[in-house]
Design an enzyme around this catalytic site. Structure first.
Site, PDB file in Angstrom:
ATOM      1  N   CYS A   1       0.863  -1.184   0.000  1.00  0.00           N
ATOM      2  CA  CYS A   1       0.000   0.000   0.000  1.00  0.00           C
ATOM      3  C   CYS A   1       0.899   1.233   0.000  1.00  0.00           C
ATOM      4  CB  CYS A   1      -0.925   0.020   1.212  1.00  0.00           C
ATOM      5  SG  CYS A   1      -1.878   1.570   1.346  1.00  0.00           S
TER       6      CYS A   1
ATOM      7  N   CYS B   1       0.721   3.552   3.209  1.00  0.00           N
ATOM      8  CA  CYS B   1       1.160   3.093   4.524  1.00  0.00           C
ATOM      9  C   CYS B   1       2.617   3.494   4.780  1.00  0.00           C
ATOM     10  CB  CYS B   1       1.046   1.572   4.623  1.00  0.00           C
ATOM     11  SG  CYS B   1      -0.637   0.969   4.845  1.00  0.00           S
TER      12      CYS B   1
ATOM     13  N   HIS C   1      -3.953   1.301   7.993  1.00  0.00           N
ATOM     14  CA  HIS C   1      -4.440   0.821   6.702  1.00  0.00           C
ATOM     15  C   HIS C   1      -5.941   0.530   6.682  1.00  0.00           C
ATOM     16  CE1 HIS C   1      -4.075  -0.919   2.722  1.00  0.00           C
ATOM     17  NE2 HIS C   1      -4.658  -2.036   3.134  1.00  0.00           N
TER      18      HIS C   1
ATOM     19  N   ASN D   1     -14.578   8.766  -1.580  1.00  0.00           N
ATOM     20  CA  ASN D   1     -15.244   7.576  -2.093  1.00  0.00           C
ATOM     21  C   ASN D   1     -14.916   6.422  -1.156  1.00  0.00           C
ATOM     22  OD1 ASN D   1     -16.178   8.924  -4.442  1.00  0.00           O
ATOM     23  ND2 ASN D   1     -14.194   8.623  -5.414  1.00  0.00           N
TER      24      ASN D   1
ATOM     25  N   HIS E   1      -6.886   1.792   1.729  1.00  0.00           N
ATOM     26  CA  HIS E   1      -6.422   2.649   2.818  1.00  0.00           C
ATOM     27  C   HIS E   1      -7.322   3.882   2.898  1.00  0.00           C
ATOM     28  CE1 HIS E   1      -2.763   3.973   5.297  1.00  0.00           C
ATOM     29  NE2 HIS E   1      -3.659   4.938   5.430  1.00  0.00           N
TER      30      HIS E   1
ATOM     31  N   HIS F   1      -8.987   7.214   2.773  1.00  0.00           N
ATOM     32  CA  HIS F   1      -8.498   8.488   2.257  1.00  0.00           C
ATOM     33  C   HIS F   1      -9.631   9.227   1.542  1.00  0.00           C
ATOM     34  CE1 HIS F   1      -8.330   5.909  -1.326  1.00  0.00           C
ATOM     35  NE2 HIS F   1      -8.335   7.020  -2.061  1.00  0.00           N
TER      36      HIS F   1
ATOM     37  N   GLN G   1     -10.174  12.838  -1.303  1.00  0.00           N
ATOM     38  CA  GLN G   1      -9.496  13.531  -2.383  1.00  0.00           C
ATOM     39  C   GLN G   1      -9.963  14.978  -2.444  1.00  0.00           C
ATOM     40  OE1 GLN G   1      -8.867  11.252  -6.159  1.00  0.00           O
ATOM     41  NE2 GLN G   1     -10.293   9.782  -5.251  1.00  0.00           N
TER      42      GLN G   1
END
Length: 323
Positions: free
Chosen positions: A31, A34, A89, A129, A140, A142, A144
């Site tokens: 990932c 990470c 994660h 999303n 992971h 997150h 945007q």
């Protein structure tokens, strides 16, 4: 290929970004978000990470030679950023403490201000999303941020109607709407000192809740430290409520709406809010956007918002009873 193309029927811009089609599939045991990946610092709480495959760039290539006296193109100017919620994660918003999410809110505000400083950017869109069903390829947690060099059509319509309402009523459209939701009460899920979580009267999605600031604030950078901390807790509870609906990590699209930037002053007319667009209509059924929704923008909600609000309040109560 990376450029903007004008849609002549809607007068909107379409981002053409064929280079994103070649994004590599990450190995299951790797990932990049990470610590230890070599792509991010070994220690961080929340982090801004420039998208490796951006649809928009502050140094865009010239459009391909495909325009003519009818078809219009423009450089794909803008910015695409990834916002990492934590170094963990698998830890999602409901599992993070309020103090940690407050750092995320601060980072959102910081990035909104930074991107707004670029005069070529006209709208800063903060979103998340979540879940395979909405196309997430990086598990992971997150979000945007896109900085557009144009005002997207949905926002253009919102601004147009907000300005019309303010001119006719002398009052913010969103404040008026929130006052009516609170007065009715049936679709309000919960309220904090500074924010209200509710399912709109006109909800397009069965569980499409909104978060709206109780005070008139046009963008996230206007929030005080107390409001930011309160928003952190409201976000934690809202995402936790959705997870508690059916006992699994609920997929959604979370979209934050701030006033447009680098244009006319809309601070009186526009009002900060977040909208969730969850694709599920029950525990195991997806609410697809089919022909009516996609082809005509004519949405159909297969549930009654007043009834679904009861489910959401019950799910919120279950989440709040967890240790």
């Amino acid at each position: 290929m990376a450029e903007l193309r004008k849609h002549p029927l809607t007068n909107d811009w379409i981002m053409i970004a064929s280079h994103r089609q070649n994004r590599p599939q990450m190995p299951k045991d790797y990932c990049p978000f990470c610590p230890g990946s070599g792509k991010v610092p070994d220690h961080f709480d929340v982090l801004k990470y420039d998208n490796d495959f951006p649809a928009l760039s502050q140094n865009p290539p010239a459009p391909d030679a495909v325009a003519d006296d009818f078809f219009e193109t423009a450089p794909c100017y803008g910015k695409c950023e990834v916002i990492l919620y934590s170094p963990e994660h698998t830890v999602t918003l409901p599992e993070l403490p309020r103090e940690h999410i407050a750092k995320l809110v601060d980072l959102w505000a910081e990035r909104y201000e930074e991107l707004s400083a670029d005069e070529k950017i006209k709208y800063v869109f903060i979103f998340e999303n979540r879940g395979d069903v909405v196309g997430v390829t990086m598990p992971h947690p997150h979000g945007q941020i896109y900085g557009y060099s144009f005002l997207p059509k949905k926002l253009e319509l919102e601004v147009e109607n907000a300005k019309k309402h303010y001119a006719e009523k002398g009052k913010c459209l969103f404040c008026d709407w929130l006052d009516h939701e609170v007065a009715d009460g049936r679709r309000v899920i919960f309220r904090s000192e500074h924010f209200t979580v509710f399912l709109p009267f006109f909800s397009e999605y069965p569980y499409g809740v909104y978060i709206m600031s109780n005070a008139h604030k046009s963008n996230i950078s206007e929030f005080t430290a107390e409001e930011r901390s309160d928003l952190a807790e409201v976000l934690r509870q809202t995402a936790g409520m959705l997870d508690s609906l059916f006992g699994y990590k609920f997929p959604y699209m979370m979209c934050m709406y701030n006033e447009p930037v680098n244009g006319e002053d809309l601070s009186a007319e526009y009002h900060w809010h977040i909208a969730f667009y969850p694709p599920m209509r029950s525990a195991n059924k997806i609410k697809y956007n089919a022909s009516s929704e996609t082809g005509a923008w004519a949405h159909c909600n297969p549930t009654c918002p007043e009834d679904t609000s009861v489910e959401l309040r019950e799910a919120h109560a279950r989440f709040m009873q967890q240790k």
